[in-house]
Design a protein around this motif. Structure first.
Motif, PDB file in Angstrom:
ATOM      1  N   ALA A  24       0.841  -1.200   0.000  1.00  0.00           N
ATOM      2  CA  ALA A  24       0.000   0.000   0.000  1.00  0.00           C
ATOM      3  C   ALA A  24       0.874   1.248   0.000  1.00  0.00           C
ATOM      4  CB  ALA A  24      -0.901   0.007   1.231  1.00  0.00           C
ATOM      5  N   LYS A  25       0.417   2.294  -0.686  1.00  0.00           N
ATOM      6  CA  LYS A  25       1.156   3.553  -0.594  1.00  0.00           C
ATOM      7  C   LYS A  25       0.879   4.167   0.780  1.00  0.00           C
ATOM      8  CE  LYS A  25      -2.304   6.604  -2.766  1.00  0.00           C
ATOM      9  NZ  LYS A  25      -2.542   7.611  -3.811  1.00  0.00           N
ATOM     10  N   ALA A  28      -2.216   6.198   1.913  1.00  0.00           N
ATOM     11  CA  ALA A  28      -3.500   5.513   2.055  1.00  0.00           C
ATOM     12  C   ALA A  28      -3.744   5.039   3.484  1.00  0.00           C
ATOM     13  CB  ALA A  28      -3.576   4.320   1.103  1.00  0.00           C
ATOM     14  N   GLU A 110       3.187   9.579  -1.087  1.00  0.00           N
ATOM     15  CA  GLU A 110       2.451   9.154  -2.276  1.00  0.00           C
ATOM     16  C   GLU A 110       3.205   8.087  -3.060  1.00  0.00           C
ATOM     17  OE1 GLU A 110      -0.611  10.193  -3.789  1.00  0.00           O
ATOM     18  OE2 GLU A 110      -0.967  10.833  -1.730  1.00  0.00           O
ATOM     19  N   TYR A 113       5.898   2.674  -0.890  1.00  0.00           N
ATOM     20  CA  TYR A 113       4.963   1.559  -0.742  1.00  0.00           C
ATOM     21  C   TYR A 113       5.422   0.642   0.384  1.00  0.00           C
ATOM     22  CZ  TYR A 113       3.649   3.193  -5.379  1.00  0.00           C
ATOM     23  OH  TYR A 113       3.265   3.981  -6.438  1.00  0.00           O
ATOM     24  N   GLU A 214      -2.359   8.209  -8.317  1.00  0.00           N
ATOM     25  CA  GLU A 214      -3.749   7.754  -8.374  1.00  0.00           C
ATOM     26  C   GLU A 214      -3.912   6.295  -7.957  1.00  0.00           C
ATOM     27  OE1 GLU A 214      -6.209   9.725  -8.770  1.00  0.00           O
ATOM     28  OE2 GLU A 214      -4.965  11.477  -9.241  1.00  0.00           O
ATOM     29  N   ASN A 215      -2.813   5.549  -7.871  1.00  0.00           N
ATOM     30  CA  ASN A 215      -2.883   4.148  -7.466  1.00  0.00           C
ATOM     31  C   ASN A 215      -2.854   4.040  -5.945  1.00  0.00           C
ATOM     32  OD1 ASN A 215      -2.801   3.200 -10.175  1.00  0.00           O
ATOM     33  ND2 ASN A 215      -0.579   3.506 -10.196  1.00  0.00           N
ATOM     34  N   SER A 216      -3.602   3.075  -5.415  1.00  0.00           N
ATOM     35  CA  SER A 216      -3.617   2.881  -3.964  1.00  0.00           C
ATOM     36  C   SER A 216      -2.424   2.065  -3.484  1.00  0.00           C
ATOM     37  CB  SER A 216      -4.910   2.184  -3.540  1.00  0.00           C
ATOM     38  OG  SER A 216      -5.025   0.915  -4.163  1.00  0.00           O
ATOM     39  N   GLY A 217      -1.777   1.367  -4.419  1.00  0.00           N
ATOM     40  CA  GLY A 217      -0.627   0.551  -4.060  1.00  0.00           C
ATOM     41  C   GLY A 217      -0.098  -0.168  -5.279  1.00  0.00           C
TER      42      GLY A 217
END
Length: 285
Positions: A24-25, A28, A110, A113, A214-217
Motif C-alpha cells: 500500500a502507498k 492511504a 504518495e 509503498y 492515483e494508485n492505492s498501491g
C-alpha cells in the motif's frame, strides 16, 4: 527474525492466485502521523523558521539607525536569505530545497509503498481480530530474510528495505537523520503491533514534477514457496476452513504446513490427552 502476516480469506486467495504481495502507498494509511515529521525534525527540514527569524530580526527598521547602516544590514540580510534558500533536505528520492519542504515532503508518502508484518515467534491473539478481521483467516509465518529473497525484482522500484518500525512521540522525539526514518516510524500508541515493515520505492523519481499518485498501491511478485514458512488457521475458523486452505495451496503447488492455532488447544484433562500432546512436541521443546 520470525515475522507474521495476518489476512482474511480473500487476501490470501489473492496472494496465492496472483503470486504477488500487495504494497500500500503510505498516504492511504489511516494514521495521519505515518510518514510525518516530529516537531524537532520539522524545524530541521523546513526553512520557514529561518525565514521568520530573518524577517523579525533583519527587515524591520532599528532605532537610531542611519540610512547607510540600514542599507548595509539589508544587504547582509539578503545574503543570509540566499544562504538559507540554498539549504536542502534529504528524502529517499534525493535532496530538495528546504523552501519546498512543506510541499514536497508529504509527496514522499504518495510514492513509498509498504507491506506490514508482525514480529514474533508466536502467534498473537490481538492480531487475529485486527488484521485477520474475518473468522476464516490465516497467519503466514516467514522470516525477514525469506521475505526479502522471495520478492522478485520489479521496474516499479529500485530500492527495498526491511526495517523494524520505531515507535516515537512526534512532539518530543527526533529521528536519527536517515532519510527513511519518518517512513519506518509510528506513534507510540501502536507499539503493541511490533511491526516489521517492507518499504519499496523508486529513488529515480523527481518529487517536484510528480502529480498525485492515483494508485492505492502496487503488486510485487513473490516466490510463495520461499515466502511461506508455515500457515496457521484462525482459532475462530469454521471446521471446513483448514481443508480449504490446504486445497488452495495444493492447487497453487505450494508445499507448506497448515496448522491449527495454538489458541485452540484444549486444556490437558487426562492421561490420554497428555500423551497425545507429548507425541506432538518438537524435539527441542
Amino acid at each position: 527474525m520470525i515475522i507474521q502476516r495476518y489476512m482474511d480469506l480473500p487476501k490470501f486467495v489473492g496472494l496465492v492466485q496472483t503470486r504477488s504481495l500487495y504494497f500500500a502507498k503510505m498516504s492511504a494509511f489511516e494514521d495521519a502521523l505515518e510518514g510525518g515529521l516530529t516537531v524537532d525534525d520539522f524545524f530541521k527540514t523546513s526553512n520557514a523558521p529561518a525565514h521568520i527569524d530573518l524577517a523579525i530580526n533583519d527587515i524591520w527598521p532599528r532605532a537610531a539607525e542611519t540610512a547607510d547602516e540600514r542599507a548595509s544590514r539589508l544587504k547582509s540580510s539578503k545574503l543570509a536569505q540566499s544562504e538559507v534558500s540554498a539549504r536542502q533536505f534529504p528524502t529517499p528520492f534525493g535532496s530538495y530545497p528546504r523552501d519546498d519542504a512543506e510541499r514536497l515532503f508529504p509527496a514522499c508518502r504518495e510514492w513509498i509503498y509498504v507491506s506490514c508484518w508482525h514480529q514474533s515467534e508466536y502467534e498473537c491473539a490481538a492480531m487475529w481480530p485486527l488484521y485477520g478481521r474475518d473468522k476464516n483467516s490465516v497467519c503466514i509465518f516467514s522470516t525477514d530474510e525469506q521475505l526479502k529473497e522471495a520478492i522478485a525484482p520489479d521496474a516499479s522500484y529500485d530500492s527495498l528495505e526491511i526495517e523494524r518500525v520505531k515507535y516515537v512521540c512526534h512532539i518530543n522525539d527526533s529521528f536519527s537523520g536517515n532519510s527513511l526514518d519518518p517512513f519506518i516510524a509510528k506513534s507510540k500508541p501502536y507499539a503493541f503491533e511490533r511491526e516489521m515493515r517492507v518499504v519499496a520505492w523508486n529513488s529515480d523519481l523527481d518529487l517536484s514534477t510528480l502529480p498525485k499518485n492515483e494508485n492505492s498501491g502496487l503488486l510485487l511478485g513473490v516466490d510463495l514457496g520461499q515466502l511461506i514458512q508455515k500457515l496457521v488457521v484462525s482459532p475462530h475458523a469454521d471446521p471446513w476452513f483448514k481443508n480449504i486452505v490446504k486445497k488452495l495451496c495444493e492447487d497453487a503447488r505450494v508445499s507448506v504446513e497448515v496448522e491449527d492455532s495454538a489458541i485452540r488447544m484444549e486444556p490437558v484433562s487426562d492421561i490420554y490427552q497428555a500423551m497425545s500432546y507429548n507425541q506432538s512436541r518438537k524435539p527441542d521443546a
